[in-house]
Motif scaffolding. Sequence first.
Motif, PDB file in Angstrom:
ATOM      1  N   ASP A   1      43.566 -23.654  10.236  1.00 28.56           N
ATOM      2  CA  ASP A   1      42.926 -23.545  11.548  1.00 28.56           C
ATOM      3  C   ASP A   1      41.510 -24.112  11.518  1.00 28.56           C
ATOM      4  N   GLN A   2      40.790 -23.849  10.425  1.00 27.97           N
ATOM      5  CA  GLN A   2      39.436 -24.400  10.288  1.00 27.97           C
ATOM      6  C   GLN A   2      39.480 -25.931  10.215  1.00 27.97           C
ATOM      7  N   TRP A   3      40.441 -26.461   9.446  1.00 26.99           N
ATOM      8  CA  TRP A   3      40.568 -27.919   9.353  1.00 26.99           C
ATOM      9  C   TRP A   3      40.930 -28.519  10.711  1.00 26.99           C
ATOM     10  N   LEU A   4      41.800 -27.852  11.429  1.00 26.93           N
ATOM     11  CA  LEU A   4      42.200 -28.326  12.753  1.00 26.93           C
ATOM     12  C   LEU A   4      41.000 -28.335  13.695  1.00 26.93           C
ATOM     13  N   ALA A   5      40.185 -27.286  13.655  1.00 28.21           N
ATOM     14  CA  ALA A   5      38.979 -27.226  14.496  1.00 28.21           C
ATOM     15  C   ALA A   5      38.013 -28.338  14.105  1.00 28.21           C
ATOM     16  N   ALA A   6      37.845 -28.557  12.795  1.00 27.90           N
ATOM     17  CA  ALA A   6      36.947 -29.627  12.336  1.00 27.90           C
ATOM     18  C   ALA A   6      37.478 -30.992  12.768  1.00 27.90           C
ATOM     19  N   THR A   7      38.783 -31.186  12.668  1.00 20.73           N
ATOM     20  CA  THR A   7      39.388 -32.461  13.080  1.00 20.73           C
ATOM     21  C   THR A   7      39.209 -32.674  14.582  1.00 20.73           C
ATOM     22  N   ASN A   8      39.388 -31.619  15.359  1.00 25.58           N
ATOM     23  CA  ASN A   8      39.179 -31.725  16.807  1.00 25.58           C
ATOM     24  C   ASN A   8      37.729 -32.049  17.123  1.00 25.58           C
ATOM     25  N   ALA A   9      36.791 -31.451  16.375  1.00 23.77           N
ATOM     26  CA  ALA A   9      35.366 -31.742  16.568  1.00 23.77           C
ATOM     27  C   ALA A   9      35.067 -33.201  16.245  1.00 23.77           C
ATOM     28  N   VAL A  10      35.634 -33.711  15.158  1.00 23.76           N
ATOM     29  CA  VAL A  10      35.431 -35.124  14.794  1.00 23.76           C
ATOM     30  C   VAL A  10      36.034 -36.029  15.874  1.00 23.76           C
ATOM     31  N   ASN A  11      37.232 -35.675  16.351  1.00 25.66           N
ATOM     32  CA  ASN A  11      37.859 -36.478  17.420  1.00 25.66           C
ATOM     33  C   ASN A  11      36.995 -36.483  18.667  1.00 25.66           C
ATOM     34  N   SER A  12      36.424 -35.325  19.021  1.00 25.68           N
ATOM     35  CA  SER A  12      35.538 -35.256  20.185  1.00 25.68           C
ATOM     36  C   SER A  12      34.306 -36.118  19.971  1.00 25.68           C
ATOM     37  N   ALA A  13      33.731 -36.031  18.767  1.00 23.61           N
ATOM     38  CA  ALA A  13      32.536 -36.836  18.465  1.00 23.61           C
ATOM     39  C   ALA A  13      32.858 -38.320  18.545  1.00 23.61           C
ATOM     40  N   LEU A  14      34.025 -38.696  18.018  1.00 22.04           N
ATOM     41  CA  LEU A  14      34.414 -40.109  18.088  1.00 22.04           C
ATOM     42  C   LEU A  14      34.626 -40.541  19.529  1.00 22.04           C
ATOM     43  N   LYS A  15      35.192 -39.659  20.335  1.00 24.91           N
ATOM     44  CA  LYS A  15      35.393 -39.973  21.751  1.00 24.91           C
ATOM     45  C   LYS A  15      34.053 -40.127  22.448  1.00 24.91           C
ATOM     46  N   GLU A  16      33.134 -39.190  22.145  1.00 26.82           N
ATOM     47  CA  GLU A  16      31.799 -39.286  22.728  1.00 26.82           C
ATOM     48  C   GLU A  16      31.105 -40.559  22.266  1.00 26.82           C
ATOM     49  N   PHE A  17      31.291 -40.892  20.987  1.00 26.03           N
ATOM     50  CA  PHE A  17      30.696 -42.125  20.470  1.00 26.03           C
ATOM     51  C   PHE A  17      31.286 -43.322  21.208  1.00 26.03           C
ATOM     52  N   GLY A  18      32.592 -43.299  21.426  1.00 29.96           N
ATOM     53  CA  GLY A  18      33.229 -44.379  22.193  1.00 29.96           C
ATOM     54  C   GLY A  18      32.705 -44.416  23.614  1.00 29.96           C
ATOM     55  N   ASP A  19      32.517 -43.250  24.227  1.00 28.71           N
ATOM     56  CA  ASP A  19      31.955 -43.186  25.577  1.00 28.71           C
ATOM     57  C   ASP A  19      30.521 -43.729  25.573  1.00 28.71           C
ATOM     58  N   PHE A  20      29.736 -43.352  24.549  1.00 27.66           N
ATOM     59  CA  PHE A  20      28.360 -43.833  24.435  1.00 27.66           C
ATOM     60  C   PHE A  20      28.326 -45.340  24.241  1.00 27.66           C
ATOM     61  N   GLU A  21      29.237 -45.841  23.409  1.00 27.86           N
ATOM     62  CA  GLU A  21      29.307 -47.294  23.162  1.00 27.86           C
ATOM     63  C   GLU A  21      29.652 -48.024  24.460  1.00 27.86           C
ATOM     64  N   ASN A  22      30.593 -47.478  25.202  1.00 25.31           N
ATOM     65  CA  ASN A  22      30.975 -48.063  26.485  1.00 25.31           C
ATOM     66  C   ASN A  22      29.780 -48.031  27.450  1.00 25.31           C
ATOM     67  N   TRP A  23      29.056 -46.899  27.474  1.00 21.84           N
ATOM     68  CA  TRP A  23      27.877 -46.779  28.340  1.00 21.84           C
ATOM     69  C   TRP A  23      26.819 -47.809  27.948  1.00 21.84           C
ATOM     70  N   MET A  24      26.655 -48.016  26.619  1.00 25.42           N
ATOM     71  CA  MET A  24      25.673 -49.009  26.138  1.00 25.42           C
ATOM     72  C   MET A  24      26.053 -50.416  26.595  1.00 25.42           C
ATOM     73  N   LYS A  25      27.349 -50.735  26.548  1.00 26.46           N
ATOM     74  CA  LYS A  25      27.790 -52.051  26.997  1.00 26.46           C
ATOM     75  C   LYS A  25      27.516 -52.230  28.485  1.00 26.46           C
ATOM     76  N   ILE A  26      27.788 -51.157  29.250  1.00 26.27           N
ATOM     77  CA  ILE A  26      27.518 -51.219  30.698  1.00 26.27           C
ATOM     78  C   ILE A  26      26.022 -51.399  30.936  1.00 26.27           C
ATOM     79  N   MET A  27      25.201 -50.620  30.193  1.00 25.95           N
ATOM     80  CA  MET A  27      23.743 -50.731  30.341  1.00 25.95           C
ATOM     81  C   MET A  27      23.277 -52.122  29.940  1.00 25.95           C
ATOM     82  N   ASP A  28      23.826 -52.675  28.868  1.00 20.83           N
ATOM     83  CA  ASP A  28      23.463 -54.020  28.435  1.00 20.83           C
ATOM     84  C   ASP A  28      23.814 -55.030  29.513  1.00 20.83           C
ATOM     85  N   PHE A  29      25.017 -54.892  30.076  1.00 24.94           N
ATOM     86  CA  PHE A  29      25.441 -55.801  31.142  1.00 24.94           C
ATOM     87  C   PHE A  29      24.517 -55.676  32.352  1.00 24.94           C
TER      88      PHE A  29
END
Length: 130
Positions: A85-113
């Motif tokens: 359960d702890q590993w699953l929670a950690a994996t979900n946290a990493v997935n969320s962080a990666l999603k947020e990072f992807g969202d941030f990267e997308n936002w940066m591209k929009i801001m750059d454009f």
Amino acid sequence: MAGAKHDLEEALLQIVHQHHQQSLRQRQQTERAKKDALRSAVRVADLLVDTVDGEAHQLFVNEKRIELEARALLSSVTRYRKQTDQWLAATNAVNSALKEFGDFENWMKIMDFECKSINAAIRSVHQSSL
């Protein structure tokens, strides 16, 4: 004739006495055999009881050992479940962080454009004013 009768009586008494003695010996042998058979039967019964008791005791010991091992296994399963359960929670946290990072990267591209668009608009305005 009296002597022969007496000898015959004596011989018959001797036969009766021998028969009586032989009957006593046979009775004693029979009693001894009965007692021996009874002792043997008691010994066999004791051995059977000891064997059954020994097997029952071994079953009891095995049952207790199995119970202890089952408890230990249950404890291990519970611990592994918590760890999973702890590993699953950690994996979900990493997935969320990666999603947020992807969202941030997308936002940066929009801001750059948008910055490039604004920069192009400012240059365009600047060049048209010159």
